[in-house]
Design an enzyme around this catalytic site. Structure first.
Site, PDB file in Angstrom:
ATOM      1  N   ARG A 177      -6.108   1.332   3.699  1.00 53.78           N
ATOM      2  CA  ARG A 177      -4.997   1.832   3.144  1.00 53.78           C
ATOM      3  C   ARG A 177      -4.396   0.835   1.826  1.00 53.78           C
ATOM      4  NH1 ARG A 177      -3.983  -0.197   7.898  1.00 53.78           N
ATOM      5  NH2 ARG A 177      -2.547  -2.131   8.191  1.00 53.78           N
ATOM      6  N   HIS A 195       0.842  -1.281  -0.060  1.00 51.67           N
ATOM      7  CA  HIS A 195      -0.035  -0.272  -0.097  1.00 51.67           C
ATOM      8  C   HIS A 195       0.901   1.249  -0.074  1.00 51.67           C
ATOM      9  CE1 HIS A 195       0.680   0.852   4.342  1.00 51.67           C
ATOM     10  NE2 HIS A 195       0.534  -0.484   4.459  1.00 51.67           N
ATOM     11  N   GLU A 216      -2.623  -7.485   7.004  1.00 52.28           N
ATOM     12  CA  GLU A 216      -1.204  -7.433   7.717  1.00 52.28           C
ATOM     13  C   GLU A 216      -1.686  -8.416   9.106  1.00 52.28           C
ATOM     14  OE1 GLU A 216       1.875  -4.217   9.754  1.00 52.28           O
ATOM     15  OE2 GLU A 216       0.410  -3.570   8.319  1.00 52.28           O
TER      16      GLU A 216
END
Length: 113
Positions: free
Chosen positions: A66, A13, A90
């Site tokens: 993001r 990102h 993540e």
């Protein structure tokens, strides 16, 4: 039978609001891209679009803001659909999320890994 190759592009990102603030993000959903982050995503899209093998390319992304914003910018440029997959998030960082980088690293150093 011949093998067919398909390009795979891995794109991180663009810069997020929390990157600028030096805050650990993990799976925190809401940090969005900055203006620079949107420019970075657009630059990545141009690099990918320059490859003649990108027809029919799928864009698959985490559902975090993001990553999703980055993917949307790339997908618009490529004329491709976006698939959101929470498995691409993540890793969850628990109570480290939202803490400053220095504090996060200090907490990690205190652990016996």
């Amino acid at each position: 039978m011949g093998s067919v190759s398909h390009p795979v592009y891995l794109v991180r990102h663009g810069q997020s609001e929390w990157n600028v603030l030096r805050l650990t993000q993990g799976q925190t959903h809401h940090p969005r891209l900055t203006d620079l982050g949107r420019q970075q995503a657009a630059q990545a899209a141009e690099v990918i679009a320059a490859d003649p093998g990108t027809q029919g390319l799928r864009v698959v992304t985490s559902d975090l803001a993001r990553a999703s914003e980055t993917a949307d910018i790339i997908a618009v440029r490529l004329g491709s659909p976006v698939t959101h997959d929470p498995r691409l998030r993540e890793q969850h960082l628990g109570d480290l999320e939202g803490r400053g980088y220095d504090d996060t690293w200090a907490a990690a150093e205190a652990q016996d890994w």
